[in-house]
Scaffold this active site. Structure first.
Site, short mmCIF file in Angstrom:
data_model
loop_
_atom_site.label_atom_id
_atom_site.label_comp_id
_atom_site.label_asym_id
_atom_site.label_seq_id
_atom_site.Cartn_x
_atom_site.Cartn_y
_atom_site.Cartn_z
N HIS A 38 5.09 2.05 -7.64
CA HIS A 38 4.08 0.99 -7.72
C HIS A 38 3.26 1.11 -9.01
O HIS A 38 2.97 0.11 -9.67
CB HIS A 38 3.11 1.08 -6.53
CG HIS A 38 3.75 0.92 -5.20
ND1 HIS A 38 3.90 1.97 -4.31
CD2 HIS A 38 4.27 -0.16 -4.57
CE1 HIS A 38 4.47 1.55 -3.21
NE2 HIS A 38 4.72 0.25 -3.33
N VAL A 48 12.10 3.78 -9.69
CA VAL A 48 11.55 5.08 -10.10
C VAL A 48 12.02 6.12 -9.09
O VAL A 48 11.93 5.92 -7.88
CB VAL A 48 10.01 5.04 -10.17
CG1 VAL A 48 9.45 6.41 -10.55
CG2 VAL A 48 9.55 3.99 -11.18
N GLY A 72 0.81 -1.21 0.00
CA GLY A 72 0.00 0.00 0.00
C GLY A 72 0.84 1.26 0.00
O GLY A 72 2.03 1.24 -0.32
N ALA A 73 0.20 2.39 0.37
CA ALA A 73 0.84 3.69 0.28
C ALA A 73 1.45 3.86 -1.10
O ALA A 73 2.63 4.20 -1.26
CB ALA A 73 1.89 3.87 1.38
N GLN A 110 7.20 -9.25 8.34
CA GLN A 110 8.51 -8.84 7.81
C GLN A 110 9.07 -7.61 8.50
O GLN A 110 10.12 -7.11 8.11
CB GLN A 110 8.43 -8.62 6.31
CG GLN A 110 7.63 -7.41 5.85
CD GLN A 110 7.45 -7.39 4.35
OE1 GLN A 110 6.77 -8.23 3.77
NE2 GLN A 110 8.08 -6.42 3.68
#
Length: 285
Positions: free
Chosen positions: A37, A178, A31-32, A61
Site C-alpha cells: 500500500h 511488492v 486498511g491493514a 465484497q
C-alpha cells in the site's frame, strides 16, 4: 494529515483543492496497510498534488462472513503509515456512510472478467461489491488518477472496465506487486498465517516462478501450468486455481506465443491467498 468520515466532508475538502487547481490522487485500501500500500501512496504522492487514501473494509465484497470478521483492522496505525508515505487526507467512513438504509444500487460487470478465477471461487457478489465500492469512491473523490496494486490483477481489470463503461474521467495507475524478501506477495492477510503456514505459503510464488521457468524453456501453456502445480503439490498446497490468462481480458491462454498472466489462489491453513506473475515466453530467449 486530515481524517474525514463523511462523503460530504470529503467532497468539501477535496473540492477546495480542486478549485485551487491541484491534481488529486486516490489510493483505495481496506486498511491493514503494508509496504505494498505504501508504495502506491508514494507513487500517488509523486504524481499528484493532493493524495487521498481511503481506509474502508468493504463488507459487500466478502463472500464469507468469517473472513470479513477476521480481516485485520488497525486504523491508528494505518493513518500514521499513510501520513509517513505522503498522504494528505484519509477517508475512513463507517459502512452506513457508503451503504445507507435503503441502499439498492449495485454496479455489475458481466462476462469472463468477473465470472472466472476469483469470480468463480468467491461468487459474482464479490466483484459486484468491488465494482460498486470503487465506483462510489471514484464519484465521491473525483480524482485525476487512482492507484491500484498489480497483486489484485483481476480487480484491476474489473476497475478498468467500470471506468471505461461508465465514462469516469479518471486515469487508473497500477503499481507492481511488492514482495517479502523470500518472495511472498505482501498481503494484509499474511499476519494471520501460522509460522508453519507462512513457510508453506511460499509455494505460491515458487509455483509462478516454475511456470515462468517452463515458459523460458519453450514449454507450452499446459506444460508450464503443470510445472506450477507440481511445485504446489510438493508443499502440500491444493490450489483453488492456477491459470494462464490474457492480461487484459482474462480469457484462458492455450499457447504461450505472447505475454500471459499466471494467476494462483489457494488456502494455506485458514488463510486464503492470491498471487500472479506476468509470464513473458520470450524473456529468456
Amino acid at each position: 494529515m486530515r481524517i474525514v468520515r463523511t462523503v460530504a466532508e470529503l467532497r468539501e475538502t477535496v473540492g477546495a483543492h480542486r478549485a485551487a487547481g491541484r491534481r488529486i490522487g486516490l489510493v483505495p485500501t481496506m486498511g491493514a496497510l503494508h509496504e505494498g500500500h505504501l508504495s502506491l501512496i508514494r507513487a500517488a504522492r509523486a504524481g499528484s498534488d493532493v493524495v487521498v487514501v481511503s481506509v474502508f473494509v468493504n463488507p459487500t465484497q466478502f463472500d464469507d462472513p468469517a473472513d470479513l470478521a477476521a480481516y485485520p483492522r488497525a486504523e491508528d496505525a494505518d493513518v500514521a503509515l499513510a501520513a509517513s508515505a505522503g498522504a494528505d487526507l484519509v477517508f475512513a467512513p463507517e459502512a452506513p456512510e457508503l451503504y445507507p438504509s435503503g441502499y439498492a444500487t449495485t454496479v455489475t460487470v458481466t462476462g469472463p472478467v468477473t465470472e472466472t478465477l476469483e469470480g468463480a471461487e468467491r461468487g459474482r457478489g464479490h466483484f459486484d461489491g468491488v465494482a460498486t465500492v470503487v465506483a462510489k469512491l471514484l464519484v465521491a473523490v473525483a480524482p485525476d488518477a487512482a492507484w491500484f496494486g498489480a497483486k489484485d490483477a483481476q480487480q484491476v481489470v474489473v476497475v478498468r472496465r467500470v471506468v471505461a463503461d461508465l465514462g469516469l474521467p479518471v486515469r487508473i495507475e497500477v503499481g507492481p506487486t511488492v514482495r517479502e524478501p523470500d518472495g511472498l506477495a505482501m498481503s494484509s492477510r499474511n499476519v494471520r498465517l501460522s509460522p508453519d503456514d507462512r513457510v508453506r505459503a511460499l509455494a505460491l510464488s515458487r509455483a509462478l516462478r516454475a511456470v515462468q521457468g517452463a515458459a523460458d524453456d519453450g514449454a507450452d501453456a499446459a506444460t508450464a501450468r503443470d510445472a506450477g502445480l507440481k511445485e504446489l503439490a510438493t508443499a502440500g498446497v491444493a490450489p483453488e486455481y492456477l491459470a494462464l490468462a490474457d492480461p487484459d481480458t482474462l480469457e484462458p491462454v492455450a499457447t504461450l506465443d505472447r505475454p500471459a498472466l499466471a494467476l494462483v489462489a489457494a488456502r494455506v491453513g485458514e488463510v486464503r491467498l492470491i498471487d500472479n506473475l506476468l509470464i513473458d515466453p520470450f524473456g529468456a530467449r
